[in-house]
Design an enzyme around this catalytic site. Structure first.
Site, PDB file in Angstrom:
ATOM      1  N   ARG A  24       0.852  -1.189   0.000  1.00 55.73           N
ATOM      2  CA  ARG A  24       0.000   0.000   0.000  1.00 55.73           C
ATOM      3  C   ARG A  24       0.886   1.237   0.000  1.00 55.73           C
ATOM      4  NH1 ARG A  24      -3.111  -2.940  -1.616  1.00 55.73           N
ATOM      5  NH2 ARG A  24      -5.175  -3.529  -0.852  1.00 55.73           N
ATOM      6  N   HIS A  27       1.220  -0.355 -10.602  1.00 48.70           N
ATOM      7  CA  HIS A  27       0.311  -1.219  -9.852  1.00 48.70           C
ATOM      8  C   HIS A  27       0.046  -2.533 -10.606  1.00 48.70           C
ATOM      9  CE1 HIS A  27      -2.978  -1.020  -6.547  1.00 48.70           C
ATOM     10  NE2 HIS A  27      -2.620  -2.279  -6.764  1.00 48.70           N
TER      11      HIS A  27
END
Length: 302
Positions: A217, A265
């Site tokens: 994260r 990502h």
């Protein structure tokens, strides 16, 4: 059973066929009378924000491993299950292993510029220490791939729950876990306790020249503290796959920093074909009056 697909429209064509194949007894719909819905398949970005009308739903099944976008929803009263997809875990393990090997072997030092850089022999894997922050499903999968290569793999989790073959540091031992991490892999969830957990003080605990890999994260790292640690030469390099804002803005300093590699990502993604079997199993369990697997502890946020 009537199941509502509460996810962005763009996901429907990818997900509907494997979900129906995995659970043919399911009546999967994009719209339905809320009072008749038995379960909800959820991904952020769908139209449903107020879950109050779905009082008869026995489960909200997330298609994401991270549930920070829904777990704080005050209208959520139904059981919430996160996605634990074997394909996602495999993808995460491959991503982390690839970048760990690149760091371990120093591959980026060999620029094709005509300069012979002899005498820079890396240690063997058995002499390289890797720490994984977060020893859930993904952390254990990464450790299981790195361990047989020969690396000294340690883990950190708030609970300190044992993992076979891995030295696991508990919540009070974060400093010790960081101080030995020549390669640090962050897989912690996004919670109030983990935001900015890698601040200036904790980054300074890493060994000189440490390599940081963050596919967990973006909120776990203090961006400015990371840049400062790289600028003064304390950290060797950082590979960042997740960010506070995505897509990462074109003018963000991460893009231009020579000590940072940005990936968009891509470390791991939920794969519809493998995840559909997880969804089907949970739907059958709740319809049979059993508890779903991978239920979220809302007090902890994951």
């Amino acid at each position: 059973m009537l199941v509502l697909f509460a996810a962005p429209d763009s996901m429907w064509d990818e997900w509907a066929p494997p979900l129906r194949d995995a659970c043919p007894e399911m009546d999967l719909r994009r719209t339905a009378d809320p009072a008749q819905v038995d379960a909800i398949i959820y991904a952020p970005g769908g139209e449903i924000e107020d879950l109050t009308p779905y009082r008869n739903a026995r489960l909200v099944q997330s298609l994401w491993a991270g549930v920070e976008r829904i777990v704080t929803n005050p209208t959520l009263t139904q059981p919430l299950a996160r996605m634990v997809d074997p394909g996602l875990a495999q993808g995460m393990a491959e991503f982390c292993t690839g970048w760990a090997m690149r760091a371990h072997l120093g591959m980026d030092r060999y620029r094709q510029d005509g300069l012979w850089r002899g005498g820079q022999i890396p240690p063997l894997a058995q002499d390289r220490r890797i720490t994984i922050l977060g020893m859930g499903e993904l952390g254990r999968a990464v450790a299981a791939m790195l361990g047989p290569i020969g690396f000294q793999v340690a883990g950190f989790s708030a609970s300190g729950r044992p993992v076979p073959g891995v030295r696991v540091f508990g919540g009070d031992d974060l400093a010790q876990a960081l101080s030995q991490a020549q390669i640090l892999i962050n897989l912690l969830p996004d919670t109030a306790r983990t935001r900015n957990i890698l601040d200036a003080e904790r980054l300074a605990l890493l060994p000189q020249g440490a390599f940081l890999i963050n596919p967990g994260r973006g909120t776990a790292i203090d961006d400015q503290a990371l840049i400062a640690a790289l600028d003064r030469g304390h950290l060797g390099h950082a590979v960042l796959d997740v960010f506070r804002a995505e897509p990462l803005p074109p003018d963000h300093p991460f893009w231009a920093h020579p000590g940072i590699t940005v990936t968009p990502h891509i470390a791991a993604d939920t794969r519809a074909r493998t995840a559909a079997t997880v969804v089907a199993d949970n739907l059958r369990r709740v319809m049979a009056g059993q508890s779903a697997r991978f239920l979220v502890d809302r007090r902890q946020g994951y």
